[in-house]
Design a protein around this motif. Structure first.
Motif, PDB file in Angstrom:
ATOM      1  N   PRO A  39       1.733 -56.929 -47.866  1.00 42.74           N
ATOM      2  CA  PRO A  39       0.850 -55.935 -47.237  1.00 42.74           C
ATOM      3  C   PRO A  39       0.996 -54.531 -47.833  1.00 42.74           C
ATOM      4  O   PRO A  39       0.005 -53.820 -48.009  1.00 42.74           O
ATOM      5  CB  PRO A  39       1.258 -55.967 -45.762  1.00 42.74           C
ATOM      6  N   GLY A  40       2.224 -54.139 -48.163  1.00 46.37           N
ATOM      7  CA  GLY A  40       2.415 -52.811 -48.737  1.00 46.37           C
ATOM      8  C   GLY A  40       1.777 -52.679 -50.104  1.00 46.37           C
ATOM      9  O   GLY A  40       1.077 -51.688 -50.392  1.00 46.37           O
ATOM     10  N   LEU A  91      -9.900 -48.760 -46.567  1.00 46.97           N
ATOM     11  CA  LEU A  91      -8.451 -48.573 -46.501  1.00 46.97           C
ATOM     12  C   LEU A  91      -7.867 -48.902 -45.122  1.00 46.97           C
ATOM     13  O   LEU A  91      -6.696 -49.278 -45.020  1.00 46.97           O
ATOM     14  CB  LEU A  91      -8.097 -47.136 -46.874  1.00 46.97           C
ATOM     15  N   ILE A  92      -8.677 -48.765 -44.083  1.00 49.28           N
ATOM     16  CA  ILE A  92      -8.117 -49.023 -42.747  1.00 49.28           C
ATOM     17  C   ILE A  92      -7.724 -50.493 -42.591  1.00 49.28           C
ATOM     18  O   ILE A  92      -6.824 -50.816 -41.820  1.00 49.28           O
ATOM     19  CB  ILE A  92      -9.099 -48.605 -41.636  1.00 49.28           C
ATOM     20  N   PHE A  93      -8.374 -51.405 -43.340  1.00 53.97           N
ATOM     21  CA  PHE A  93      -7.969 -52.808 -43.295  1.00 53.97           C
ATOM     22  C   PHE A  93      -6.556 -52.957 -43.860  1.00 53.97           C
ATOM     23  O   PHE A  93      -5.727 -53.710 -43.343  1.00 53.97           O
ATOM     24  CB  PHE A  93      -8.943 -53.676 -44.094  1.00 53.97           C
ATOM     25  N   GLY A  94      -6.292 -52.253 -44.956  1.00 45.09           N
ATOM     26  CA  GLY A  94      -4.952 -52.302 -45.533  1.00 45.09           C
ATOM     27  C   GLY A  94      -3.915 -51.655 -44.645  1.00 45.09           C
ATOM     28  O   GLY A  94      -2.781 -52.149 -44.522  1.00 45.09           O
ATOM     29  N   VAL A  95      -4.272 -50.528 -43.998  1.00 44.06           N
ATOM     30  CA  VAL A  95      -3.347 -49.857 -43.089  1.00 44.06           C
ATOM     31  C   VAL A  95      -3.019 -50.768 -41.896  1.00 44.06           C
ATOM     32  O   VAL A  95      -1.860 -50.902 -41.489  1.00 44.06           O
ATOM     33  CB  VAL A  95      -3.932 -48.524 -42.600  1.00 44.06           C
ATOM     34  N   PHE A  96      -4.039 -51.390 -41.350  1.00 45.21           N
ATOM     35  CA  PHE A  96      -3.824 -52.311 -40.232  1.00 45.21           C
ATOM     36  C   PHE A  96      -2.902 -53.461 -40.652  1.00 45.21           C
ATOM     37  O   PHE A  96      -1.985 -53.841 -39.907  1.00 45.21           O
ATOM     38  CB  PHE A  96      -5.162 -52.860 -39.739  1.00 45.21           C
ATOM     39  N   ALA A  97      -3.139 -54.018 -41.843  1.00 45.27           N
ATOM     40  CA  ALA A  97      -2.338 -55.153 -42.312  1.00 45.27           C
ATOM     41  C   ALA A  97      -0.874 -54.778 -42.477  1.00 45.27           C
ATOM     42  O   ALA A  97       0.025 -55.509 -42.044  1.00 45.27           O
ATOM     43  CB  ALA A  97      -2.899 -55.692 -43.627  1.00 45.27           C
ATOM     44  N   VAL A  98      -0.594 -53.628 -43.084  1.00 44.17           N
ATOM     45  CA  VAL A  98       0.794 -53.254 -43.324  1.00 44.17           C
ATOM     46  C   VAL A  98       1.495 -52.892 -42.011  1.00 44.17           C
ATOM     47  O   VAL A  98       2.692 -53.152 -41.841  1.00 44.17           O
ATOM     48  CB  VAL A  98       0.870 -52.098 -44.344  1.00 44.17           C
TER      49      VAL A  98
END
Length: 398
Positions: A68-69, A98-105
């Motif tokens: 995720p990171g 980007l919010i999808f990546g933030v949520f995932a991490v």
């Protein structure tokens, strides 16, 4: 039809749960395909490089579970490159990818680790957006990011949602672990209960068999000695042996009935109301019994009565097994200290041959007394013979 649809959905959900990479592929690939197709419909059509840079911003979502990171870092770099290159005039992605990546991490990593990835990503995204200067003045009819505050707000909401989902997952996992441990403990307790019940049944069976078989042995020897001199008295001895054997069979059936599936096969538990049977059995072997019974059955809990009966049974059995037909004093009374059980006997009769035993009689008595935090004194009397004195507390059991 509704039932079949629900069953199909459950099967599909279960199938997808075991293949999380399909969900990641659907999210990353689906978003990329949708965005590229939407961008291709613009007029004039963007260049291939523009389409590629636009699509690269969501492709890393395919690794959002495993890395995720790194997925968030790759998406941030793709965003910064797209902003700097400006391959599609008038098109800015903003924080929406980007919010999808933030949520995932935030969901997959601890708070400290996820913040270590999210805060640099936020700094890079805000810097890239501010340096390009293409946000323009605020517009009420547009969702395009206009200030760094917009990025902060989107990132904060996405991180909080991911962190909340992670906490829910951790709590659910903790509850599952607790449930598994509880189930395991229940199984251990159930097995222990079975072992304890088997031990109790074994003690009861030992008490019944030892008592009656010892009585039969003593009666048979006595009958053997008198049958030739007095046939009538010998016949009475044989009748007593038959009665003792019948009683033993009845009690054995009752105990073995505890192992049967049908509850009606289980007879009543022994109690202080049945002490007369023990006295009669002892007298049938030739013992001279003096009884002092001052323990109303209604004043003693049922569990105590069962143990008290078995203690008396074993004590009396030991008398005619080891001492033969001698004087015996039996006392059962309720006092301030609880239920007191006392059995004393005179020294063994001359020429008596002890009946072999299992050696568990006194152990069984001690276990029954200990089970109720009672006290037990067992040993020889000063002038010969044997004495057993047991006290079972009644306080808190009534």
């Amino acid at each position: 039809m509704t039932t079949h649809v629900r069953a199909g959905l459950r099967r599909t959900r279960g199938w997808l749960t075991g293949r999380p990479w399909l969900t990641d592929l659907a999210l990353g690939g689906g978003l990329t395909a949708f965005d590229v197709m939407t961008l291709s419909a613009r007029t004039p059509a963007p260049s291939v490089a523009g389409l590629a840079l636009w699509g690269l911003q969501t492709v890393p979502l395919f690794w959002r579970r495993r890395r995720p990171g790194l997925a968030l870092a790759a998406m941030t770099i793709a965003f910064a490159v797209f902003e700097a290159a400006d391959p599609v005039p008038g098109k800015t992605p903003g924080p929406y990818f980007l919010i999808f990546g933030v949520f995932a991490v935030a969901r997959r990593a601890s708070a400290r680790v996820s913040l270590a990835w999210t805060l640099p990503a936020l700094a890079v995204a805000v810097t890239a957006d501010l340096l390009t200067g293409r946000s323009g003045p605020p517009r009420l009819d547009s969702l395009e990011p206009i200030t760094a505050t917009t990025f902060v707000a989107y990132f904060l909401v996405a991180w909080l949602l991911g962190y909340g989902a992670r906490r829910i997952d951790l709590d659910a996992r903790r509850l599952r672990d607790l449930n598994e441990r509880l189930r395991a403990q229940q199984e251990i307790n159930a097995r222990q209960a079975v072992v304890t019940e088997r031990a109790r049944i074994a003690r009861d069976l030992h008490d019944v068999v030892a008592h009656h078989v010892s009585a039969i042995a003593v009666q048979a020897r006595s009958t053997e000695e008198i049958v030739q001199d007095d046939p009538r008295l010998g016949r009475r001895g044989v009748a007593r042996i038959a009665e003792t054997a019948d009683t033993a069979l009845v009690e054995m059936r009752r105990i073995l009935g505890l192992l049967a599936a049908e509850p009606e096969s289980v007879g009543p538990e022994p109690s202080l109301r049945n002490v007369d049977r023990l006295i009669e059995a002892a007298e049938a072997t030739g013992c001279r019994v003096t009884a002092a019974l001052d323990a109303p059955a209604d004043a003693v809990p049922a569990a105590i009565q069962v143990s008290a009966y078995r203690i008396l049974q074993e004590a009396v059995t030991n008398v005619f097994r080891h001492a033969g037909p001698v004087d015996v004093r039996v006392a059962v009374r309720v006092g301030d200290r609880g239920l007191t059980i006392e059995v004393e006997n005179a020294p063994a009769a001359a020429g008596h041959r002890p009946v072999p035993g299992s050696g568990r009689g006194l152990i069984g008595i001690r276990e029954r007394v200990t089970a109720f935090d009672g006290t037990l004194h067992a040993g020889p009397r000063p002038h010969g013979g044997w004495r057993i004195h047991a006290t079972l507390p009644l306080q808190g059991l009534r």
